[in-house]
Enzyme design. Structure first.
Site, PDB file in Angstrom:
ATOM      1  N   HIS A  35       9.318  -8.567  -6.978  1.00 50.85           N
ATOM      2  CA  HIS A  35       9.782  -7.274  -7.484  1.00 50.85           C
ATOM      3  C   HIS A  35       9.547  -7.135  -8.996  1.00 50.85           C
ATOM      4  CE1 HIS A  35      11.782  -5.459  -3.878  1.00 50.85           C
ATOM      5  NE2 HIS A  35      11.641  -6.712  -3.476  1.00 50.85           N
ATOM      6  N   THR A  36       8.774  -8.024  -9.542  1.00 49.00           N
ATOM      7  CA  THR A  36       8.450  -7.938 -10.972  1.00 49.00           C
ATOM      8  C   THR A  36       7.268  -6.998 -11.219  1.00 49.00           C
ATOM      9  OG1 THR A  36       7.269  -9.991 -10.558  1.00 49.00           O
ATOM     10  CG2 THR A  36       9.325 -10.166 -11.771  1.00 49.00           C
ATOM     11  N   GLY A 126       5.762  -8.970   5.795  1.00 48.26           N
ATOM     12  CA  GLY A 126       5.754  -9.142   4.344  1.00 48.26           C
ATOM     13  C   GLY A 126       4.528  -9.897   3.859  1.00 48.26           C
ATOM     14  N   SER A 128       1.512  -8.290   3.680  1.00 49.73           N
ATOM     15  CA  SER A 128       0.600  -7.248   3.192  1.00 49.73           C
ATOM     16  C   SER A 128      -0.458  -6.807   4.184  1.00 49.73           C
ATOM     17  CB  SER A 128      -0.058  -7.684   1.876  1.00 49.73           C
ATOM     18  OG  SER A 128       0.914  -7.791   0.893  1.00 49.73           O
ATOM     19  N   SER A 129      -0.045  -6.626   5.423  1.00 49.94           N
ATOM     20  CA  SER A 129      -0.995  -6.045   6.370  1.00 49.94           C
ATOM     21  C   SER A 129      -1.354  -4.622   5.915  1.00 49.94           C
ATOM     22  CB  SER A 129      -0.422  -6.037   7.786  1.00 49.94           C
ATOM     23  OG  SER A 129       0.814  -5.367   7.822  1.00 49.94           O
ATOM     24  N   SER A 130      -0.396  -3.878   5.365  1.00 51.14           N
ATOM     25  CA  SER A 130      -0.701  -2.503   4.940  1.00 51.14           C
ATOM     26  C   SER A 130      -1.652  -2.491   3.752  1.00 51.14           C
ATOM     27  CB  SER A 130       0.555  -1.743   4.523  1.00 51.14           C
ATOM     28  OG  SER A 130       1.648  -2.118   5.263  1.00 51.14           O
ATOM     29  N   GLU A 162      -0.435   4.529  -0.955  1.00 50.98           N
ATOM     30  CA  GLU A 162       0.857   4.083  -0.421  1.00 50.98           C
ATOM     31  C   GLU A 162       2.005   4.844  -1.093  1.00 50.98           C
ATOM     32  OE1 GLU A 162       1.025   0.479   1.159  1.00 50.98           O
ATOM     33  OE2 GLU A 162       3.190   0.496   1.421  1.00 50.98           O
ATOM     34  N   ASP A 174       0.172  -6.366  -4.187  1.00 44.15           N
ATOM     35  CA  ASP A 174      -0.451  -6.655  -2.892  1.00 44.15           C
ATOM     36  C   ASP A 174      -1.901  -6.181  -2.854  1.00 44.15           C
ATOM     37  OD1 ASP A 174       2.180  -7.269  -2.509  1.00 44.15           O
ATOM     38  OD2 ASP A 174       2.586  -5.653  -1.082  1.00 44.15           O
ATOM     39  N   TYR A 223      13.905  -0.864  -0.818  1.00 42.48           N
ATOM     40  CA  TYR A 223      12.891  -1.161  -1.831  1.00 42.48           C
ATOM     41  C   TYR A 223      12.892  -0.090  -2.926  1.00 42.48           C
ATOM     42  CZ  TYR A 223       8.406  -2.405  -3.889  1.00 42.48           C
ATOM     43  OH  TYR A 223       7.425  -2.789  -4.770  1.00 42.48           O
TER      44      TYR A 223
HETATM   45  C1  GLA Z   1       6.154  -5.459  -1.674  1.00 43.58           C
HETATM   46  C2  GLA Z   1       5.435  -4.486  -2.604  1.00 43.58           C
HETATM   47  C3  GLA Z   1       4.921  -5.190  -3.869  1.00 43.58           C
HETATM   48  C4  GLA Z   1       6.005  -6.029  -4.529  1.00 43.58           C
HETATM   49  C5  GLA Z   1       6.741  -6.886  -3.492  1.00 43.58           C
HETATM   50  C6  GLA Z   1       7.929  -7.583  -4.072  1.00 43.58           C
HETATM   51  O1  GLA Z   1       5.243  -6.386  -1.167  1.00 43.58           O
HETATM   52  O2  GLA Z   1       4.353  -3.874  -1.941  1.00 43.58           O
HETATM   53  O3  GLA Z   1       4.384  -4.243  -4.755  1.00 43.58           O
HETATM   54  O4  GLA Z   1       6.891  -5.227  -5.245  1.00 43.58           O
HETATM   55  O5  GLA Z   1       7.175  -6.138  -2.369  1.00 43.58           O
HETATM   56  O6  GLA Z   1       7.546  -8.511  -5.004  1.00 43.58           O
END
Ligand code: GLA
Length: 382
Positions: A35-36, A126, A128-130, A162, A174, A223
């Site tokens: 989340h940085t 989590g 990153s399929s998208s 997105e 991602d 989120y």
């Molecule tokens: C998801 C978001 C990213 C990032 C992470 C958390 O994967 O798509 O941009 O913020 O969460 O680190």
């Protein structure tokens, strides 16, 4: 059979002609820096050997036909000369539609295409399929039309799709790592300047990803809420983004802040420091330090950012207990379920898998899935 052979065969069966082009973009795992990214901070992800693939051909007209091989060959179509809308019957197509929409609005001349999408990036985990679907779409649609994009541009358009079309206010991590990952390396990304620094993985390191298989709910709303809280904290501290704040500044402002906003900010500020330190530790194969930083990252996500859930905390504890200071383990990705990443020596892989298989289901009643991954090139290798 490799995914391209399967995809080509299916394409020929469904479209009645051979596919002459193929493209792929990888999923990712984030080693640390959660989340940085949308706080202009630092992240340390790697592209992994799980991909989303598109095979297809350009068309003479302006129609884009899509088939999702892995979703029972679901179909969706749109026209490039008409406004690109959502297809309620095919929400998966939003990622492709969104990318075409932003590219078109940015002035790229796209052409019609017959496409088939497939892949093995676990969905909703989590990983990153998208983002990999967006990046491979950007690559396919521009290349079929004879346009070129850099990896960073492809990532930015994918993120825009997105944010604007799909409606998740994600950061850039991602898409950027899916576009620009490097084989054998993680990447330290500065999410303000978008510069990336490859960090070699220790020689005998293995990345073990454990999917908690917890069904993720409310991910997008939680989120987006975290993002708003971080922005509120930055405003309170009078900095452009939390990247610019120090722990001292935060402590001084603590009394005037509500406790939740304070804790959200503390996670981001400390996570940025941990991420920079982890890039050094990784480059030096300093396992005890990696272990310590990943543990602190997890605790901060659990206590300050509040994005973990009990089965994820349980998974992290059972792996940490096994590997001690000879590896690191933490939740990876946006949170509220999804996966745990552990970085261990090759010789520990079997023991980690055995431990998780023995204990996770017994404790939480859900079967885990384990992926042993290697860092690979992104869709736009330099
Ligand atoms: C998801 C978001 C990213 C990032 C992470 C958390 O994967 O798509 O941009 O913020 O969460 O680190």
């Amino acid at each position: 059979m490799d995914p391209y052979t399967t995809a080509r065969q299916a394409f020929e069966r469904l479209y009645g002609t051979a596919a002459h082009h193929h493209f792929q973009a990888p999923g990712r795992v984030n080693l640390i820096g959660e989340h940085t990214d949308y706080n202009d901070g630092f992240v340390l992800p790697a592209a992994i050997d799980y991909h989303t693939c598109i095979v297809g051909n350009p068309r003479e007209d302006r129609v884009v036909n899509l088939v999702a091989l892995d979703l029972n060959e679901a179909r969706s179509s749109f026209h490039l000369d008409e406004p690109i809308e959502h297809d309620a019957a095919a929400p998966w197509s939003d990622y492709l539609r969104g990318v075409c929409d932003v590219l078109r609005k940015a002035g790229y001349q796209l052409c019609g295409a017959d496409l088939l999408v497939t892949g093995n990036v676990p969905q909703g985990a989590g990983l990153s399929s998208s983002a990999s679907l967006e990046v491979v779409t950007a690559r396919a649609m521009t290349q079929l039309a004879g346009e070129t994009l850099s990896g960073t541009q492809a990532a930015l358009f994918s993120q825009q799709a997105e944010n604007q079309f799909v409606g998740c206010q994600c950061g850039i991590m991602d898409q950027l790592i899916s576009a620009r990952g490097q084989q054998g390396h993680a990447a330290l990304i500065d999410c303000r300047s978008l510069t990336t620094q490859p960090v070699p993985m220790p020689a005998d390191a293995a990345i073990v990803i454990i999917n908690s298989n917890v069904k993720r709910g409310l991910v997008d709303s939680e989120y987006n809420q975290r993002r708003l809280q971080c922005e509120a904290a930055a405003r309170h501290l009078q900095v452009p983004a939390l990247r610019d704040a120090t722990l001292d500044q935060l402590e001084q402002a603590k009394d005037g802040m509500d406790p939740v906003t304070y804790r959200r900010a503390r996670h981001i500020i400390t996570e940025n420091e941990r991420t920079l330190a982890a890039a050094d530790a990784l480059a030096q194969s300093d396992w005890p330090r990696i272990s310590e930083l990943m543990a602190a990252s997890h605790a901060s996500m659990r206590d300050d950012f509040e994005i973990t859930v009990p089965p994820i905390d349980g998974l992290v504890a059972m792996v940490a207990d096994l590997i001690g200071d000879q590896g690191g383990v933490r939740m990876t990705g946006g949170g509220f379920g999804g996966c745990v990443v552990s970085l261990v020596h090759e010789h520990q892989v079997e023991a980690v898998i055995e431990r998780v298989n023995q204990r996770y289901e017994a404790e939480f009643g859900i079967k885990p899935t384990v992926y042993v991954c290697h860092p690979v090139d992104g869709a736009y290798p330099d």
